[in-house]
Design an enzyme around this catalytic site. Structure first.
Site, PDB file in Angstrom:
ATOM      1  N   LYS A 186      43.077  36.034  35.790  1.00 48.07           N
ATOM      2  CA  LYS A 186      43.041  35.321  34.510  1.00 48.07           C
ATOM      3  C   LYS A 186      41.653  34.734  34.260  1.00 48.07           C
ATOM      4  O   LYS A 186      41.499  33.593  33.825  1.00 48.07           O
ATOM      5  CB  LYS A 186      44.102  34.211  34.496  1.00 48.07           C
ATOM      6  CG  LYS A 186      45.527  34.749  34.561  1.00 48.07           C
ATOM      7  CD  LYS A 186      46.551  33.647  34.428  1.00 48.07           C
ATOM      8  CE  LYS A 186      47.971  34.193  34.501  1.00 48.07           C
ATOM      9  NZ  LYS A 186      48.285  35.127  33.410  1.00 48.07           N
ATOM     10  N   CYS A 187      40.645  35.538  34.520  1.00 48.36           N
ATOM     11  CA  CYS A 187      39.254  35.107  34.417  1.00 48.36           C
ATOM     12  C   CYS A 187      38.541  35.919  33.341  1.00 48.36           C
ATOM     13  O   CYS A 187      38.944  37.047  33.027  1.00 48.36           O
ATOM     14  CB  CYS A 187      38.567  35.313  35.780  1.00 48.36           C
ATOM     15  SG  CYS A 187      36.800  34.971  35.821  1.00 48.36           S
ATOM     16  N   GLY A 188      37.482  35.362  32.793  1.00 44.28           N
ATOM     17  CA  GLY A 188      36.698  36.107  31.824  1.00 44.28           C
ATOM     18  C   GLY A 188      36.077  37.357  32.415  1.00 44.28           C
ATOM     19  O   GLY A 188      35.752  38.302  31.690  1.00 44.28           O
ATOM     20  N   THR A 217      37.717  39.227  34.639  1.00 49.31           N
ATOM     21  CA  THR A 217      38.805  40.102  35.102  1.00 49.31           C
ATOM     22  C   THR A 217      38.653  41.549  34.640  1.00 49.31           C
ATOM     23  O   THR A 217      38.978  42.468  35.404  1.00 49.31           O
ATOM     24  CB  THR A 217      40.169  39.530  34.664  1.00 49.31           C
ATOM     25  OG1 THR A 217      40.361  38.260  35.296  1.00 49.31           O
ATOM     26  CG2 THR A 217      41.311  40.458  35.069  1.00 49.31           C
TER      27      THR A 217
END
Length: 203
Positions: free
Chosen positions: A54-56, A58
């Site tokens: 759930k990361c930018g 990802t």
């Protein structure tokens, strides 16, 4: 001189991971909590990555999979270590994470149990990786790189002197003999990562 040597010996005994010559002495856990010895990858070029779902960053999963598919026949293996230490962006169980990665990005490279990469409970493998290759700096020519640099510098003006992992998708490149030869921060261009991989595969 003897005092210096004794002090160095004490440090190595206190932190045995730092005394290793390559990654092959380390073991990790797979998604079923079974032990995997990194010596099983001897002779391969490794790209070791701490990841989050759930990361930018990802979407880099897609690029990592493409890199793996392109070069696995030549000896590349991507080793994926989910980590929830950065913004709690890797929530859920291993099964949930694995299902997300395979379902959304078609990943087929090895994925391991969630770990810590910094702090008291950090994986000994990561203690070693960080000792071999310190922080390389965010690419401040990119908006996200500039933002991260400013964010970390607000908290600690000298943050870049610390070899700790700063964020998700930090990558360590390991040669066929198990030596850690490079580190790429998450803002690094994947073309540079690919160039590093290609150079090792040709050796």
């Amino acid at each position: 001189m003897k005092k210096i040597l004794l002090s160095l010996l004490c440090v190595l005994l206190a932190f045995p991971a730092l005394a290793q010559k390559n990654v092959y002495k380390f073991s990790v856990k797979d998604g079923n909590e079974k032990t995997v010895k990194l010596k099983d990858y001897k002779g391969k070029v490794l790209l070791i990555v701490n990841t989050a779902t759930k990361c930018g960053f990802t979407p880099q999963y897609e690029e990592l999979q493409k890199l793996y598919e392109t070069y696995k026949a030549q000896g590349l293996v991507v080793l994926d270590f989910p980590c929830n230490q950065f913004g709690e962006q890797a929530p859920g169980s291993f099964r949930e994470i694995h299902s997300f990665c395979t379902g959304n990005y078609g990943t087929t490279f090895p994925q391991f149990a969630k770990i810590d990469v910094n702090g008291k409970s950090e994986s000994p493998l990561y203690t070693y990786l960080k000792a071999q290759q310190g922080f390389k700096g965010f690419d401040t020519n990119t908006p996200i790189g500039k933002y991260l640099d400013e964010k970390f510098r607000e908290d600690n003006p000298n943050y870049d002197k610390d070899p700790g992992i700063k964020w998700n998708f930090t990558k360590f490149l390991v040669d066929r003999e198990g030596h850690v030869v490079d580190r790429f921060e998450p803002t690094a261009d994947m073309k540079d990562v690919e160039a590093g991989v290609r150079a090792l595969l040709k050796m």
